[in-house]
Design a protein around this motif. Sequence first.
Motif, mmCIF file in Angstrom:
data_model
loop_
_atom_site.group_PDB
_atom_site.id
_atom_site.type_symbol
_atom_site.label_atom_id
_atom_site.label_comp_id
_atom_site.label_asym_id
_atom_site.label_seq_id
_atom_site.Cartn_x
_atom_site.Cartn_y
_atom_site.Cartn_z
ATOM 1 N N LEU A 1 0.837 -1.189 0.000
ATOM 2 C CA LEU A 1 0.000 0.000 0.000
ATOM 3 C C LEU A 1 0.877 1.244 0.000
ATOM 4 O O LEU A 1 1.784 1.359 0.818
ATOM 5 C CB LEU A 1 -0.912 0.017 1.234
ATOM 6 N N PRO A 2 0.602 2.198 -0.887
ATOM 7 C CA PRO A 2 1.420 3.411 -0.947
ATOM 8 C C PRO A 2 1.159 4.313 0.249
ATOM 9 O O PRO A 2 0.062 4.306 0.831
ATOM 10 C CB PRO A 2 0.975 4.075 -2.250
ATOM 11 N N ALA A 3 2.154 5.097 0.614
ATOM 12 C CA ALA A 3 1.998 6.042 1.712
ATOM 13 C C ALA A 3 1.045 7.161 1.291
ATOM 14 O O ALA A 3 0.954 7.527 0.120
ATOM 15 C CB ALA A 3 3.356 6.630 2.083
ATOM 16 N N GLY A 4 0.333 7.697 2.274
ATOM 17 C CA GLY A 4 -0.552 8.830 2.029
ATOM 18 C C GLY A 4 -1.819 8.506 1.283
ATOM 19 O O GLY A 4 -2.450 9.394 0.693
ATOM 20 N N LEU A 5 -2.243 7.231 1.319
ATOM 21 C CA LEU A 5 -3.426 6.856 0.546
ATOM 22 C C LEU A 5 -4.716 7.324 1.209
ATOM 23 O O LEU A 5 -4.786 7.564 2.416
ATOM 24 C CB LEU A 5 -3.466 5.345 0.319
ATOM 25 N N VAL A 6 -5.753 7.436 0.374
ATOM 26 C CA VAL A 6 -7.122 7.653 0.819
ATOM 27 C C VAL A 6 -7.890 6.384 0.471
ATOM 28 O O VAL A 6 -7.824 5.909 -0.666
ATOM 29 C CB VAL A 6 -7.759 8.873 0.139
ATOM 30 N N ALA A 7 -8.600 5.822 1.457
ATOM 31 C CA ALA A 7 -9.257 4.527 1.271
ATOM 32 C C ALA A 7 -10.765 4.683 1.181
ATOM 33 O O ALA A 7 -11.369 5.496 1.895
ATOM 34 C CB ALA A 7 -8.900 3.585 2.414
ATOM 35 N N TYR A 8 -11.358 3.861 0.317
ATOM 36 C CA TYR A 8 -12.809 3.779 0.178
ATOM 37 C C TYR A 8 -13.203 2.315 0.325
ATOM 38 O O TYR A 8 -12.665 1.454 -0.380
ATOM 39 C CB TYR A 8 -13.259 4.325 -1.177
ATOM 40 N N LEU A 9 -14.149 2.056 1.235
ATOM 41 C CA LEU A 9 -14.560 0.688 1.534
ATOM 42 C C LEU A 9 -16.057 0.535 1.301
ATOM 43 O O LEU A 9 -16.846 1.414 1.644
ATOM 44 C CB LEU A 9 -14.252 0.333 3.000
ATOM 45 N N CYS A 10 -16.443 -0.620 0.760
ATOM 46 C CA CYS A 10 -17.865 -0.922 0.625
ATOM 47 C C CYS A 10 -18.036 -2.433 0.578
ATOM 48 O O CYS A 10 -17.341 -3.126 -0.180
ATOM 49 C CB CYS A 10 -18.454 -0.283 -0.625
ATOM 50 N N GLY A 11 -18.957 -2.919 1.381
ATOM 51 C CA GLY A 11 -19.205 -4.355 1.451
ATOM 52 C C GLY A 11 -19.816 -4.704 2.786
ATOM 53 O O GLY A 11 -20.208 -3.822 3.559
ATOM 54 N N PRO A 12 -19.908 -5.988 3.117
ATOM 55 C CA PRO A 12 -20.447 -6.386 4.425
ATOM 56 C C PRO A 12 -19.623 -5.776 5.564
ATOM 57 O O PRO A 12 -18.406 -5.568 5.438
ATOM 58 C CB PRO A 12 -20.330 -7.909 4.397
ATOM 59 N N LEU A 13 -20.278 -5.514 6.690
ATOM 60 C CA LEU A 13 -19.592 -4.869 7.817
ATOM 61 C C LEU A 13 -18.363 -5.637 8.292
ATOM 62 O O LEU A 13 -17.325 -5.016 8.564
ATOM 63 C CB LEU A 13 -20.571 -4.661 8.968
ATOM 64 N N PRO A 14 -18.400 -6.970 8.434
ATOM 65 C CA PRO A 14 -17.179 -7.658 8.879
ATOM 66 C C PRO A 14 -15.994 -7.423 7.942
ATOM 67 O O PRO A 14 -14.859 -7.272 8.396
ATOM 68 C CB PRO A 14 -17.598 -9.137 8.914
ATOM 69 N N PHE A 15 -16.259 -7.401 6.639
ATOM 70 C CA PHE A 15 -15.193 -7.127 5.669
ATOM 71 C C PHE A 15 -14.623 -5.729 5.889
ATOM 72 O O PHE A 15 -13.405 -5.540 5.963
ATOM 73 C CB PHE A 15 -15.745 -7.280 4.252
ATOM 74 N N MET A 16 -15.498 -4.733 5.995
ATOM 75 C CA MET A 16 -15.020 -3.357 6.126
ATOM 76 C C MET A 16 -14.305 -3.140 7.452
ATOM 77 O O MET A 16 -13.291 -2.432 7.506
ATOM 78 C CB MET A 16 -16.182 -2.382 5.969
ATOM 79 N N ARG A 17 -14.799 -3.740 8.514
ATOM 80 C CA ARG A 17 -14.120 -3.609 9.806
ATOM 81 C C ARG A 17 -12.719 -4.209 9.742
ATOM 82 O O ARG A 17 -11.762 -3.648 10.284
ATOM 83 C CB ARG A 17 -14.946 -4.285 10.902
ATOM 84 N N GLY A 18 -12.605 -5.368 9.086
ATOM 85 C CA GLY A 18 -11.296 -6.002 8.975
ATOM 86 C C GLY A 18 -10.316 -5.167 8.173
ATOM 87 O O GLY A 18 -9.152 -5.005 8.563
ATOM 88 N N VAL A 19 -10.780 -4.590 7.048
ATOM 89 C CA VAL A 19 -9.905 -3.752 6.231
ATOM 90 C C VAL A 19 -9.521 -2.490 6.996
ATOM 91 O O VAL A 19 -8.347 -2.088 7.013
ATOM 92 C CB VAL A 19 -10.590 -3.388 4.901
ATOM 93 N N ARG A 20 -10.476 -1.875 7.648
ATOM 94 C CA ARG A 20 -10.190 -0.644 8.386
ATOM 95 C C ARG A 20 -9.197 -0.901 9.519
ATOM 96 O O ARG A 20 -8.275 -0.112 9.737
ATOM 97 C CB ARG A 20 -11.480 -0.057 8.959
ATOM 98 N N THR A 21 -9.369 -2.002 10.226
ATOM 99 C CA THR A 21 -8.444 -2.339 11.307
ATOM 100 C C THR A 21 -7.022 -2.477 10.777
ATOM 101 O O THR A 21 -6.065 -1.982 11.377
ATOM 102 C CB THR A 21 -8.887 -3.636 12.002
ATOM 103 N N GLU A 22 -6.877 -3.144 9.630
ATOM 104 C CA GLU A 22 -5.550 -3.317 9.034
ATOM 105 C C GLU A 22 -4.967 -1.981 8.593
ATOM 106 O O GLU A 22 -3.769 -1.717 8.768
ATOM 107 C CB GLU A 22 -5.634 -4.287 7.855
ATOM 108 N N LEU A 23 -5.797 -1.122 8.035
ATOM 109 C CA LEU A 23 -5.315 0.184 7.594
ATOM 110 C C LEU A 23 -4.852 1.033 8.783
ATOM 111 O O LEU A 23 -3.793 1.676 8.728
ATOM 112 C CB LEU A 23 -6.401 0.923 6.818
ATOM 113 N N LEU A 24 -5.628 1.035 9.860
ATOM 114 C CA LEU A 24 -5.227 1.794 11.042
ATOM 115 C C LEU A 24 -3.935 1.223 11.629
ATOM 116 O O LEU A 24 -3.067 1.977 12.088
ATOM 117 C CB LEU A 24 -6.343 1.779 12.086
ATOM 118 N N ARG A 25 -3.807 -0.110 11.606
ATOM 119 C CA ARG A 25 -2.585 -0.735 12.116
ATOM 120 C C ARG A 25 -1.370 -0.290 11.322
ATOM 121 O O ARG A 25 -0.270 -0.140 11.875
ATOM 122 C CB ARG A 25 -2.721 -2.259 12.055
#
Length: 392
Positions: free
Chosen positions: A346-370
């Motif tokens: 993942l490149p530095a300084g990215l802007v993320a857009y998520l859409c899908g079931p809540l478990p999927f989005m929570r998992g992606v968001r958690t990884e991004l924050l990490r």
Amino acid sequence: MLSSGSAAIVQATLPAVGQSLGEITTRFYATMFADNPDLLKDLFNRGNQANGEQRQALAGSIAAFASMLVNRPDERPDALLSRIAHKHASLGVTPDQYTVVQKYLFAAIADVLGDAVTPEVAAAWDEVYWLMAGALIAMEARLRPEGEDHWLRATVVERRSETPDTISLTLRPRNPLTFAPGQYISVQVPLPDGARQIRQYSLSCAPGRGDWRITVKRVHGSGPEGEVSGWLHANVEAGDELTVSRPYGDMTLTEGDAPLLLASAGIGGTPMLSMLAHLAATGSTRRVVVVHADRSPADHAHREELASLVAALPGASLHLWYEEADASFADLAHRIGRADLSETDLPAGLVAYLCGPLPFMRGVRTELLRRGVPARDVHYEVFGPDLWLGQD
């Protein structure tokens, strides 16, 4: 801002009210619909009422807003309420309906909490409600074009089968209207019992073409959850007309040159198609990482179109994940299992857009924050009631 006297009362009673919000909202909806049955037939989603998701979303939004008022009083509520305002505007919610909601909501609070609701407690929570309602009314007024009809007529110019459970409908509104990549429209359909139910569908094409496209996945089952998607699948053909709203939605593609992550699962890929089509049409050279997860290649709506759009962007890469293997797609570059971004570059300084079931989005968001992506740069769209609200 909440007055100091009310803030102290809300702070003291928030645990008790919060603990009872599930029962309060259940009673609220039951009494309001008993007295106003047309609201359930023509405005509120009967599927979300049947599965309880609307009650959970209402409870979560009230608790989140009250908590913000007492714990973060210097913050503006716009970010918290923006998604609600767009949904309300797309449904055609009117200011007078907030008065109806207040009447039944506070009657339910009094019924559930009994003597604990003193006049002072009632006044403090009434202040919370009208601060929230007033902010939403103002936001919704700014979103609606003044003096113009909310509902439009659009002709279906093409119907395509995308997967066994998914169709796309290309619509031509009578008056051409533009939209921002990532937005959606409401579709109002007549049902056999006389109801006119409304559902939102993302626009899955680039803006600026004149025509709109929505992609509809059929929800199976005998309950009201799939009554609108089922009606569209069974009844709509090229040449028919649909009643639709103007475009709304606050998860829209930002301009600029910041790198992008577009992460979706299932039918959540539709707003990402709009963003990618816009980037391709404008000759963008932005770095774009596209991640999509689905049950199988055969269940992936617009799979070939997605690959074509990514290939048209010099700075884009595509990462596909499927839960089930399919030998007929052996030549398709993908991974088996649930999407996992831990090894994705993942490149530095990215802007993320998520859409899908809540478990999927929570998992992606958690990884991004990490990985150090600021929470403000992670945007998401929820199909249906926002059960994520207040959990950031």
